[in-house]
Scaffold this motif. Structure first.
Motif, PDB file in Angstrom:
ATOM      1  N   THR A  74       7.588 -43.784 -64.569  1.00 21.94           N
ATOM      2  CA  THR A  74       6.283 -43.801 -65.218  1.00 21.94           C
ATOM      3  C   THR A  74       5.134 -43.952 -64.222  1.00 21.94           C
ATOM      4  O   THR A  74       3.967 -43.770 -64.583  1.00 21.94           O
ATOM      5  CB  THR A  74       6.193 -44.949 -66.237  1.00 21.94           C
ATOM      6  N   LEU A  75       5.444 -44.284 -62.965  1.00 18.94           N
ATOM      7  CA  LEU A  75       4.408 -44.413 -61.940  1.00 18.94           C
ATOM      8  C   LEU A  75       4.431 -43.257 -60.945  1.00 18.94           C
ATOM      9  O   LEU A  75       3.667 -43.251 -59.984  1.00 18.94           O
ATOM     10  CB  LEU A  75       4.570 -45.734 -61.168  1.00 18.94           C
ATOM     11  N   ALA A  76       5.292 -42.277 -61.155  1.00 20.09           N
ATOM     12  CA  ALA A  76       5.492 -41.228 -60.147  1.00 20.09           C
ATOM     13  C   ALA A  76       4.422 -40.150 -60.179  1.00 20.09           C
ATOM     14  O   ALA A  76       4.220 -39.448 -59.181  1.00 20.09           O
ATOM     15  CB  ALA A  76       6.870 -40.582 -60.347  1.00 20.09           C
ATOM     16  N   LYS A  77       3.716 -40.020 -61.280  1.00 18.93           N
ATOM     17  CA  LYS A  77       2.799 -38.894 -61.437  1.00 18.93           C
ATOM     18  C   LYS A  77       1.709 -38.912 -60.366  1.00 18.93           C
ATOM     19  O   LYS A  77       1.111 -39.938 -60.070  1.00 18.93           O
ATOM     20  CB  LYS A  77       2.170 -38.933 -62.821  1.00 18.93           C
ATOM     21  N   GLY A  78       1.481 -37.750 -59.764  1.00 21.88           N
ATOM     22  CA  GLY A  78       0.431 -37.612 -58.765  1.00 21.88           C
ATOM     23  C   GLY A  78       0.854 -37.949 -57.352  1.00 21.88           C
ATOM     24  O   GLY A  78       0.141 -37.633 -56.404  1.00 21.88           O
TER      25      GLY A  78
ATOM     26  N   ASP B  50       8.225 -36.835 -48.913  1.00 24.58           N
ATOM     27  CA  ASP B  50       8.960 -35.788 -48.221  1.00 24.58           C
ATOM     28  C   ASP B  50      10.314 -35.541 -48.868  1.00 24.58           C
ATOM     29  O   ASP B  50      10.714 -34.401 -49.087  1.00 24.58           O
ATOM     30  CB  ASP B  50       9.139 -36.179 -46.741  1.00 24.58           C
ATOM     31  N   HIS B  51      11.051 -36.615 -49.142  1.00 19.92           N
ATOM     32  CA  HIS B  51      12.389 -36.497 -49.736  1.00 19.92           C
ATOM     33  C   HIS B  51      12.401 -37.336 -51.007  1.00 19.92           C
ATOM     34  O   HIS B  51      12.053 -38.524 -50.986  1.00 19.92           O
ATOM     35  CB  HIS B  51      13.442 -37.006 -48.751  1.00 19.92           C
ATOM     36  N   VAL B  52      12.783 -36.719 -52.112  1.00 23.81           N
ATOM     37  CA  VAL B  52      12.875 -37.422 -53.390  1.00 23.81           C
ATOM     38  C   VAL B  52      14.314 -37.392 -53.874  1.00 23.81           C
ATOM     39  O   VAL B  52      14.973 -36.347 -53.839  1.00 23.81           O
ATOM     40  CB  VAL B  52      11.942 -36.789 -54.446  1.00 23.81           C
TER      41      VAL B  52
ATOM     42  N   PRO C 189       2.578 -28.439 -60.154  1.00 23.53           N
ATOM     43  CA  PRO C 189       2.831 -29.350 -59.040  1.00 23.53           C
ATOM     44  C   PRO C 189       2.757 -28.637 -57.696  1.00 23.53           C
ATOM     45  O   PRO C 189       3.242 -27.514 -57.545  1.00 23.53           O
ATOM     46  CB  PRO C 189       4.252 -29.854 -59.321  1.00 23.53           C
ATOM     47  N   GLY C 190       2.109 -29.296 -56.723  1.00 21.41           N
ATOM     48  CA  GLY C 190       2.046 -28.753 -55.377  1.00 21.41           C
ATOM     49  C   GLY C 190       0.947 -27.751 -55.139  1.00 21.41           C
ATOM     50  O   GLY C 190       0.827 -27.213 -54.032  1.00 21.41           O
ATOM     51  N   THR C 191       0.117 -27.472 -56.149  1.00 20.83           N
ATOM     52  CA  THR C 191      -0.962 -26.504 -55.963  1.00 20.83           C
ATOM     53  C   THR C 191      -2.204 -27.126 -55.335  1.00 20.83           C
ATOM     54  O   THR C 191      -3.170 -26.419 -55.054  1.00 20.83           O
ATOM     55  CB  THR C 191      -1.352 -25.862 -57.309  1.00 20.83           C
TER      56      THR C 191
ATOM     57  N   VAL D  99       7.934 -34.083 -64.025  1.00 16.53           N
ATOM     58  CA  VAL D  99       7.110 -34.775 -63.021  1.00 16.53           C
ATOM     59  C   VAL D  99       7.984 -35.286 -61.884  1.00 16.53           C
ATOM     60  O   VAL D  99       7.681 -35.095 -60.702  1.00 16.53           O
ATOM     61  CB  VAL D  99       6.337 -35.937 -63.677  1.00 16.53           C
ATOM     62  N   ALA D 100       9.088 -35.948 -62.218  1.00 18.26           N
ATOM     63  CA  ALA D 100       9.958 -36.534 -61.190  1.00 18.26           C
ATOM     64  C   ALA D 100      10.524 -35.465 -60.263  1.00 18.26           C
ATOM     65  O   ALA D 100      10.585 -35.649 -59.041  1.00 18.26           O
ATOM     66  CB  ALA D 100      11.093 -37.315 -61.858  1.00 18.26           C
ATOM     67  N   LEU D 101      10.932 -34.340 -60.814  1.00 15.65           N
ATOM     68  CA  LEU D 101      11.562 -33.292 -60.004  1.00 15.65           C
ATOM     69  C   LEU D 101      10.586 -32.618 -59.059  1.00 15.65           C
ATOM     70  O   LEU D 101      11.016 -31.995 -58.075  1.00 15.65           O
ATOM     71  CB  LEU D 101      12.188 -32.232 -60.924  1.00 15.65           C
ATOM     72  N   THR D 102       9.304 -32.732 -59.322  1.00 15.73           N
ATOM     73  CA  THR D 102       8.317 -32.002 -58.517  1.00 15.73           C
ATOM     74  C   THR D 102       7.514 -32.913 -57.597  1.00 15.73           C
ATOM     75  O   THR D 102       6.443 -32.543 -57.130  1.00 15.73           O
ATOM     76  CB  THR D 102       7.356 -31.233 -59.437  1.00 15.73           C
ATOM     77  N   ARG D 103       8.038 -34.091 -57.295  1.00 17.42           N
ATOM     78  CA  ARG D 103       7.348 -34.991 -56.354  1.00 17.42           C
ATOM     79  C   ARG D 103       7.754 -34.719 -54.913  1.00 17.42           C
ATOM     80  O   ARG D 103       7.173 -35.286 -53.989  1.00 17.42           O
ATOM     81  CB  ARG D 103       7.657 -36.457 -56.679  1.00 17.42           C
ATOM     82  N   ALA D 104       8.760 -33.886 -54.691  1.00 16.47           N
ATOM     83  CA  ALA D 104       9.302 -33.669 -53.345  1.00 16.47           C
ATOM     84  C   ALA D 104       8.531 -32.588 -52.613  1.00 16.47           C
ATOM     85  O   ALA D 104       8.272 -31.517 -53.162  1.00 16.47           O
ATOM     86  CB  ALA D 104      10.773 -33.286 -53.430  1.00 16.47           C
TER      87      ALA D 104
END
Length: 713
Positions: A660-664, A668-670, A239-241, A691-696
């Motif tokens: 289930t829709l968070a991927k990709g 800014d703030h999650v 995530p984030g790369t 996935v959820a933890l790395t959306r921020a």
């Protein structure tokens, strides 16, 4: 990279002071004037296109010309919130004593680098497209390998206005013992820290769809973006790369560098769902590419309305690559022995082809490995050829018209229908899924009894029109259609979140780039479907691209180190063979874990959301899907405005996102609510939580009443 001011009084690790009189302010003022001038030239270019008249030889040609002019004018639209250029390159003067100098590089010239090419009325370049060869050192040059540069300048901007600049001066010559990055085909190792302006651009708050990263592409990313047009590249990225952005910028690069070759057969971007496609929809248009189709896998293969949903066991079987063999066997089982000899009355003569002769023609065609539909078409031609041979031996004169007339006769068509009947792909799959006996015959020795039972519908519908087809069923129909008639290949396909594809979905995508190339993007640690791949080699084999080159992006640019390190604890269980990514950014306040009692979750969530919404940037509340409706009602009761992501982009800055829709997606703030509920909701719940933890991008808040999963305590 350390910024080096042209003002000698400035320290080497800061940008020049542009707040008052001095060299820095004068330079910035000059660059702002250059930006205004560039915008004027771009407007003139667009007006020139709009003034052209579409004069074709006929109405159809004129419409094509009008469409082409419209697209060219659209590509020249100025984006007022985005500067036309983000960098500048000053090449050094040629050194006569340098016997090994590269004569292809410009010397003593200066170029502004931007999202598109802009020229003045005389045709002289004002802004150089970032994809042009002369722009390469902006992304690849280093102190050890300056690639001919004397100075590289980066610009800071707010909206469409330049706010700052940062210079890096290059001195000395490249190390003769090591080839330059551009000649070796590999990015130079980044030995210097990344510039402050680059970090500020990465950290800039975001609202709405994804932005392009053209101003911040790093050497290892640029190496993928500029990979050869015929090369399939698989990108494994944490995530984030920036793997999604890299894939989109690769499309833009290919359409620039190989326009005729790539545009002729088309490019396709495939995403996991409509929410993801809505998130990335503006990236390619911002880079001047407006004709690239973007679809989900379901949309790609859906020739029937997808209204049903499979159980996990059924989806696993239907997505298994062995189903291709089952379909092939079921299709070719339609071939039959000739019912008898073919007799064709023609004039006063009767021409005969024996049953064994007909069977031999069919066997010969099948042995050639043709598509089913092509074999059926050729059978009529072969029968006509046999009859024409008899006619010529009898002294009759024959030509192509005679051949076509014989091929179209009723006896020949009847023989073809009896031996090689026409098959509809929808009805073929319907027959397999609705009739256990049909599936048993086709799957014998391929699927075991339990797998056959899982694949069949429990309550068979009356017909294909009343069937509740699932997404996996649609992919089976797509496979059957390709067995009958070859699927046309595109020039390039980009597929994101590829780790979640089933083998049959990979085959469907692979057909679309069978004679082209692909860019495959994903992260094995984020595989959340029951059929998620554990190996890129396996997936690429199903895609038909086993020779693809695997590239690994190891540096996270968008997720702060504190968040990435915390989420990476889960890798010990979900992907122990993957090394955690190293983040470029560090923010001690990026992670906040809040434990509350169960009754306080709604009130505390409302308070956290209100505080987050008061700051700049986008905010997402991510929770297990079944909790989202109640959380939405709770936020409404507490007077917190918000939207709910339902498969399209959200209209408000604060969005409730089903996990289930968070991927990709990125925010800014999650705020992740009840990680334990996410982890326990499905078999791959820990992957979903990762996935959820790395959306921020800037801040992660974890709100929980239930105990955290063991690895996160």
């Amino acid at each position: 990279m350390p910024a080096v001011s042209q003002a000698a009084a400035e320290p080497p690790d800061t940008a020049p002071d542009t707040s008052g009189p001095g060299p820095g302010a004068a330079i910035l003022a000059a660059e702002r004037s250059y930006l205004v001038e560039s915008r004027d030239f771009l407007q003139l270019m667009r007006e020139d296109v709009l003034s052209l008249k579409a004069l074709g030889g006929d109405p159809v040609s004129e419409e094509y010309l009008k469409a082409d002019l419209f697209h060219r004018a659209e590509a020249l639209k100025d984006l007022p919130d985005t500067p036309l250029f983000f960098g500048r390159l000053d090449y050094g003067a040629a050194d006569p004593a340098d016997a090994d100098r590269d004569e292809t590089r410009p010397r003593g010239e200066s170029f502004h680098i931007g999202r598109r090419h802009v020229h003045d009325p005389a045709g002289h370049p004002v802004v150089i497209d970032w994809r042009a060869p002369v722009s390469l050192p902006f992304y690849r040059a280093s102190r050890a390998h300056p690639m001919g540069l004397a100075l590289r300048r980066r610009f800071g901007f707010s909206g469409g206005d330049l706010t700052a600049f940062e210079d890096e001066q290059f001195t000395g010559r490249p190390d003769p013992g090591r080839p330059d990055a551009d000649s070796a085909g590999e990015p130079a190792a980044a030995a210097e820290p990344v510039s402050r302006l680059l970090i500020e651009e990465i950290e800039r708050p975001r609202c709405g769809p994804m932005r392009d990263i053209v101003a911040t592409i790093q050497p290892e990313q640029d190496d993928i973006v500029r990979a050869d047009v015929g090369q399939t590249v698989c990108v494994q990225g944490a995530p984030g790369t920036g793997k999604t952005a890299v894939g989109l910028h690769r499309v833009a690069y290919l359409l620039y560098a190989y326009k005729e070759r790539v545009a002729r057969r088309g490019v396709l971007v495939i995403g996991p769902n409509r929410a993801f496609l809505a998130y990335i929809r503006n990236v390619l248009p911002a880079l001047g590419e407006i004709d690239v189709s973007q679809v989900t896998v379901t949309e790609l293969a859906a020739s029937v309305p997808v209204r049903g949903q499979d159980s996990a066991p059924a989806a696993r079987v239907k997505g298994d690559a062995r189903m291709a063999a089952v379909l092939r066997r079921a299709l070719w089982a339609h071939l039959a022995e000739p019912p008898g000899a073919l007799v064709l009355p023609r004039g006063s003569r009767r021409w005969r082809v024996s049953a064994s002769g007909l069977a031999g023609l069919a066997a010969e065609l099948r042995a050639r490995g043709l598509r089913y539909g092509a074999g059926r078409d050729l059978l009529a031609h072969r029968i006509a050829h046999v009859i024409l041979t008899q006619m010529e031996e009898a002294g009759e004169s024959c030509d192509d018209r005679t051949h076509d007339a014989v091929r179209r006769t009723r006896p020949v068509r009847a023989a073809v229908d009896a031996i090689w009947p026409k098959v509809d792909p929808v009805r073929l799959v319907f027959g397999l899924l609705s009739d256990p006996a049909t599936l048993r015959a086709a799957a014998a020795g391929i699927l075991d009894e339990a797998e056959q039972q899982a694949a069949c519908w429990e309550k068979p519908p009356r017909g294909p029109g009343s069937a509740r087809w699932s997404a996996a069923d649609a992919v089976l129909i797509d496979e059957a259609r390709d067995l009958i008639q070859r699927t046309a290949s595109l020039s390039h396909v980009v597929v994101d979140e590829a780790q979640d594809l089933s083998p049959m979905e990979c085959r469907a995508i692979g057909r679309r780039c069978s004679t082209g190339a692909a860019t495959v993007l994903g992260d094995l640690a984020q595989g959340t479907t029951p059929w998620a791949t554990a190996s890129w080699a396996d997936l690429l084999g199903h895609l038909g691209k086993p020779e693809a080159e695997l590239r690994v992006l190891r540096t996270g640019y968008r997720v702060p180190r504190q968040i990435l390190d915390y989420a990476s604890r889960l890798l010990l269980r979900i992907a122990p063979d993957l090394s955690p990514a190293a983040s470029l950014r560090e923010d001690p306040g990026a992670l906040d874990i809040i434990a509350v009692d169960a009754g306080s979750v709604p009130r505390r969530l409302a308070a956290v959301c209100a505080d987050a919404a008061a700051l700049a940037g986008s905010v997402a509340v991510i929770a297990v899907d079944q909790h989202v409706p109640e959380l939405s009602r709770s936020l409404t009761r507490h007077g917190v405005p918000h939207g709910v992501l339902d498969g399209a982009d959200a209209a408000q800055r604060l969005t409730l996102v089903p996990v289930t829709l968070a991927k990709g997606l990125e925010f800014d703030h999650v705020i992740v609510v009840e990680p334990a509920a996410i982890a326990g909701a499905e078999a791959r719940g820990l992957q979903r939580l990762y996935v959820a933890l790395t959306r921020a991008v800037s801040r992660l808040t974890i709100l929980h009443a239930e105990p955290l999963p063991d690895l996160l305590r």
